[in-house]
Write a protein that holds these residues in place. Structure first.
Motif, PDB file in Angstrom:
ATOM      1  N   ASP A   1     -11.182   3.465 -15.959  1.00  0.00           N
ATOM      2  CA  ASP A   1     -12.496   3.452 -15.291  1.00  0.00           C
ATOM      3  C   ASP A   1     -12.443   3.744 -13.793  1.00  0.00           C
ATOM      4  OD1 ASP A   1     -13.617   2.764 -17.760  1.00  0.00           O
ATOM      5  OD2 ASP A   1     -13.390   0.617 -17.348  1.00  0.00           O
ATOM      6  N   ASP A   2     -11.380   4.328 -13.286  1.00  0.00           N
ATOM      7  CA  ASP A   2     -11.310   4.742 -11.872  1.00  0.00           C
ATOM      8  C   ASP A   2     -11.585   3.609 -10.894  1.00  0.00           C
ATOM      9  OD1 ASP A   2     -10.598   7.421 -12.164  1.00  0.00           O
ATOM     10  OD2 ASP A   2     -12.652   8.009 -12.602  1.00  0.00           O
ATOM     11  N   LEU A   3     -11.283   2.391 -11.261  1.00  0.00           N
ATOM     12  CA  LEU A   3     -11.531   1.257 -10.379  1.00  0.00           C
ATOM     13  C   LEU A   3     -10.618   1.310  -9.159  1.00  0.00           C
ATOM     14  CD1 LEU A   3     -11.914  -1.608 -13.011  1.00  0.00           C
ATOM     15  CD2 LEU A   3     -13.735  -0.444 -11.750  1.00  0.00           C
ATOM     16  N   PRO A   4     -11.131   1.007  -7.971  1.00  0.00           N
ATOM     17  CA  PRO A   4     -10.272   1.028  -6.779  1.00  0.00           C
ATOM     18  C   PRO A   4      -9.242  -0.104  -6.825  1.00  0.00           C
ATOM     19  CG  PRO A   4     -12.430   0.134  -6.247  1.00  0.00           C
ATOM     20  CD  PRO A   4     -12.530   0.656  -7.654  1.00  0.00           C
ATOM     21  N   VAL A   5      -8.090   0.158  -6.224  1.00  0.00           N
ATOM     22  CA  VAL A   5      -6.990  -0.816  -6.177  1.00  0.00           C
ATOM     23  C   VAL A   5      -6.766  -1.223  -4.733  1.00  0.00           C
ATOM     24  CG1 VAL A   5      -4.538  -1.190  -6.596  1.00  0.00           C
ATOM     25  CG2 VAL A   5      -5.898   0.088  -8.255  1.00  0.00           C
ATOM     26  N   SER A   6      -6.863  -2.505  -4.473  1.00  0.00           N
ATOM     27  CA  SER A   6      -6.623  -3.001  -3.118  1.00  0.00           C
ATOM     28  C   SER A   6      -5.136  -3.189  -2.883  1.00  0.00           C
ATOM     29  CB  SER A   6      -7.359  -4.328  -2.899  1.00  0.00           C
ATOM     30  OG  SER A   6      -6.866  -5.312  -3.793  1.00  0.00           O
ATOM     31  N   VAL A   7      -4.742  -3.181  -1.617  1.00  0.00           N
ATOM     32  CA  VAL A   7      -3.344  -3.339  -1.227  1.00  0.00           C
ATOM     33  C   VAL A   7      -3.217  -4.596  -0.382  1.00  0.00           C
ATOM     34  CG1 VAL A   7      -1.400  -2.334   0.011  1.00  0.00           C
ATOM     35  CG2 VAL A   7      -2.938  -0.851  -1.299  1.00  0.00           C
ATOM     36  N   ASN A   8      -2.314  -5.489  -0.794  1.00  0.00           N
ATOM     37  CA  ASN A   8      -2.073  -6.738  -0.084  1.00  0.00           C
ATOM     38  C   ASN A   8      -0.751  -6.671   0.669  1.00  0.00           C
ATOM     39  OD1 ASN A   8      -4.423  -7.944  -1.237  1.00  0.00           O
ATOM     40  ND2 ASN A   8      -3.242  -8.349  -3.111  1.00  0.00           N
ATOM     41  N   ARG A   9      -0.720  -7.287   1.813  1.00  0.00           N
ATOM     42  CA  ARG A   9       0.491  -7.269   2.632  1.00  0.00           C
ATOM     43  C   ARG A   9       1.611  -8.044   1.928  1.00  0.00           C
ATOM     44  NH1 ARG A   9      -0.138  -9.137   8.596  1.00  0.00           N
ATOM     45  NH2 ARG A   9       2.017  -8.329   8.554  1.00  0.00           N
ATOM     46  N   GLY A  10       2.827  -7.539   2.107  1.00  0.00           N
ATOM     47  CA  GLY A  10       3.988  -8.217   1.556  1.00  0.00           C
ATOM     48  C   GLY A  10       4.802  -7.323   0.636  1.00  0.00           C
ATOM     49  N   LEU A  11       5.921  -7.854   0.203  1.00  0.00           N
ATOM     50  CA  LEU A  11       6.864  -7.158  -0.684  1.00  0.00           C
ATOM     51  C   LEU A  11       6.780  -7.772  -2.080  1.00  0.00           C
ATOM     52  CD1 LEU A  11       9.348  -5.314  -1.300  1.00  0.00           C
ATOM     53  CD2 LEU A  11      10.797  -7.176  -0.452  1.00  0.00           C
ATOM     54  N   GLY A  12       6.497  -6.941  -3.082  1.00  0.00           N
ATOM     55  CA  GLY A  12       6.433  -7.398  -4.465  1.00  0.00           C
ATOM     56  C   GLY A  12       7.608  -6.862  -5.268  1.00  0.00           C
ATOM     57  N   ILE A  13       8.389  -7.775  -5.862  1.00  0.00           N
ATOM     58  CA  ILE A  13       9.568  -7.399  -6.657  1.00  0.00           C
ATOM     59  C   ILE A  13       9.248  -7.698  -8.115  1.00  0.00           C
ATOM     60  CG2 ILE A  13      12.023  -7.800  -7.038  1.00  0.00           C
ATOM     61  CD1 ILE A  13      12.179  -8.756  -4.108  1.00  0.00           C
ATOM     62  N   PHE A  14       9.115  -6.637  -8.911  1.00  0.00           N
ATOM     63  CA  PHE A  14       8.759  -6.761 -10.329  1.00  0.00           C
ATOM     64  C   PHE A  14      10.031  -6.717 -11.168  1.00  0.00           C
ATOM     65  CE2 PHE A  14       4.952  -5.312  -8.268  1.00  0.00           C
ATOM     66  CZ  PHE A  14       3.918  -5.897  -8.973  1.00  0.00           C
TER      67      PHE A  14
END
Length: 606
Positions: A401-414
């Motif tokens: 659905d083309d939803l916008p994605v926000s960006v949060n500060r920090g490092l994410g390790i998946f």
């Protein structure tokens, strides 16, 4: 000039040999291809492998009990009035001490136990030579295979049944090989052929010489046949050697699990099982029946597995493998069939234990395969979920659905412990939260069956299509410690090293990764000023995200059985899920700091 004329017949012979060799190789490849493509053959190989493992595990329970109890029973030769309860108590005490020292490590234990093995084998050889000289050297006739066949022909079924009684003449020898995996092939060959094997032969031949004069000594041939005045030293060295043999098979049991040298839970379970076995059986006769069947099953399965390895790993023609396999398998099968007649007298335990373990292992494998198939449905490249506009704004793809994605500060390790592409936890995180950390690292764990991986060969870093998104694959051995308190710093350091010589114009592959996982080694002089600035901004972005916040993101997967599943399959999967739900979860295994941990739950149908 000398010209050598080749005989036409010789040339024809050479050509014929080449043709035959080519035909054999081609035929061997066809046989291998048939076996590799056969579902039945793969299933049979899986069952044989699992049964071999379960028999080794059963051996890990039986060997310490049999070895230590057999050595302690030598006290009866010195003190015939000693009670059975005292013998069992001493045996259990020794076993408890043995398992309690396992955490010290294999290196320290091997260093302490090696002299015992040397002395023990030397004592056996000296005792054997003494008995041969003093009693009946005519026992060397036993090396004549014709007499063995004559014995079987003369005694018929009774002779075949007696083969099971000769098993203990070589059971336990396999424990000598359990600790040898850390040594070179030449060291094993020299130590076995030049010392171990001759000492064992002299020991058994000497005991046969003694029994030929003293038939009543068969009940305890070792202690009855030792030279006068050496019974107490023999008792001490026998108990110590039994401890060494037990240590060897315990180590071999641990090494089944990805080559690990110590597993606390397995150690205590083995201790409890071994003590129960020694206490319940309480004599080496009935215990020996179970032990003999176990060893012969292991020997037979080893013969089959080595033959399969010769065909599939060493690429030897199946026609060259078949005859040696048939010869050895017939010998193993003869002894095994004889040992199986002892099932009612104690060998039932080995078969029951191995069968239960095999069913659990096969069930676990079946369940994991169904889980992997279900998880594979959600493994897509990052471009399947995320798209980036020319101005750098990220959003979900059209299918979401083309939803916008926000960006949060920090490092994410998946974290990802099995996958090859995008971790499932990443897709679940994005689709549920419509948000991403400003710097992303996919952390893939790749355990190898070796003690250690050098630090320079341990990490591989690549760039993905999403801005500031990287993949880090870590390959490690079973002695390497990967999850450390400074894990985030280690990851950042590896990504920084990757970025330093890299160029932003490196082409990306189909899944958004660089075509070569290691950055090209180009001269810094050839990198433009703009590229320097770009790389500098990426590194600064990475370090800023690291200093602001670090999040370890793992998946918390719940499994659900599909409604249309058949009754049998549903029953198997229910048992698998019960076992899976009652084992340690991913967070406990990884030992990540809980204040920086996020678990993303999701449901999968199998």
């Amino acid at each position: 000039m000398n010209i050598t004329h080749r005989d036409p017949r010789e040339a024809s012979l050479v050509q014929m040999k080449r043709c035959l060799s080519g035909d054999l190789e081609s035929a061997g490849q066809k046989v291998r291809q048939c076996l590799e493509s056969s579902r039945f053959a793969r299933g049979l190989l899986k069952v044989i492998g699992v049964l071999a493992v379960t028999m080794v595990l059963a051996d890990g329970l039986l060997t310490p009990a049999q070895s230590v109890l057999g050595a302690v029973q030598g006290i009866e030769v010195v003190q015939p009035s000693i009670s059975k309860g005292t013998l069992i108590g001493v045996t259990d005490a020794i076993l408890i001490v043995l398992f309690f020292i396992q955490p010290l490590g294999i290196t320290k234990l091997s260093f302490a136990f090696s002299p015992i093995v040397i002395i023990w084998l030397g004592f056996n050889a000296a005792t054997g030579i003494y008995n041969l000289v003093k009693y009946d050297a005519g026992v060397f006739q036993a090396f004549n295979p014709g007499l063995a066949f004559e014995f079987l022909v003369r005694n018929k079924e009774h002779g075949w049944r007696m083969l099971g009684g000769t098993l203990l003449a070589f059971t336990g020898v396999e424990a000598l090989f359990a600790d040898l995996g850390a040594f070179s092939r030449r060291a094993i060959q020299v130590s076995w052929l030049c010392y171990t094997f001759p000492c064992l032969l002299l020991a058994y031949i000497g005991q046969a010489a003694y029994i030929s004069v003293h038939p009543e000594a068969y009940s305890n041939p070792f202690f009855n046949s030792v030279p006068p005045g050496t019974i107490y030293p023999a008792l001490i060295i026998a108990i110590l050697a039994a401890i060494v043999a037990s240590q060897a098979i315990i180590t071999a049991t641990f090494q089944i699990f990805h080559g690990q040298l110590f597993i606390p839970v397995a150690n205590w379970l083995l201790m409890i099982g071994t003590i129960l076995i020694a206490s319940i059986y309480n004599n080496t006769t009935s215990l020996g029946n179970a032990y003999g069947v176990c060893v012969m099953f292991v020997t037979f399965f080893d013969t089959c597995m080595v033959s399969l390895a010769a065909m599939f790993v060493w690429r030897i023609s199946p026609y060259l493998v078949f005859l040696p396999w048939l010869t050895v398998a017939c010998l193993d099968g003869t002894y095994l069939s004889s040992a199986l007649t002892k099932v009612p007298q104690g060998a039932w335990f080995t078969i029951s234990l191995a069968a239960i373990l095999a069913m659990l292992f096969l069930l676990w494998r079946y369940g994991k395969e169904q889980q992997w198939f279900a998880e594979a449905e959600d493994r897509f490249p990052t471009s399947h979920f995320i798209v980036s506009s020319p101005d750098g704004q990220m959003s979900l793809s059209k299918r979401y659905d083309d939803l916008p994605v926000s960006v949060n500060r920090g490092l994410g390790i998946f974290f990802d412990k099995a996958g090859e592409t995008t971790p499932i936890v990443f897709s679940q995180f994005v689709l549920k939260l419509n948000s991403l950390p400003e710097v992303i690292v996919f952390f893939h764990l790749r355990p190898l069956e070796q003690p250690s991986v050098a630090a320079e060969n341990r990490f591989t870093v690549s760039r993905l299509a999403i801005p500031n998104c990287y993949r880090l694959v870590v390959r490690y051995g079973y002695n390497d410690e990967i999850i450390t308190p400074d894990l985030a710093s280690v990851i950042v350091d590896q990504v920084r090293k990757y970025l330093m010589p890299s160029s932003p114009s490196v082409p990306l592959g189909e899944e958004g990764e660089e075509k070569d996982s290691v950055a090209p080694d180009s001269s810094m002089a050839e990198v433009s000023r703009d590229a320097h600035a770009f790389v500098g901004s990426e590194i600064a972005h990475l370090e800023e995200a690291h200093s602001h916040k670090v999040l370890y993101i793992v998946g918390k997967e719940q499994m659900k059985i599909k409604p249309d599943t058949t009754l049998v399959r549903k029953s198997l999967l229910h048992v698998f899920l019960w076992i899976r739900d009652n084992t340690r979860n991913k967070m406990a295994n990884l030992r990540l700091p809980t204040d920086k941990l996020i678990e993303v739950g999701f449901l999968k149908e199998i």
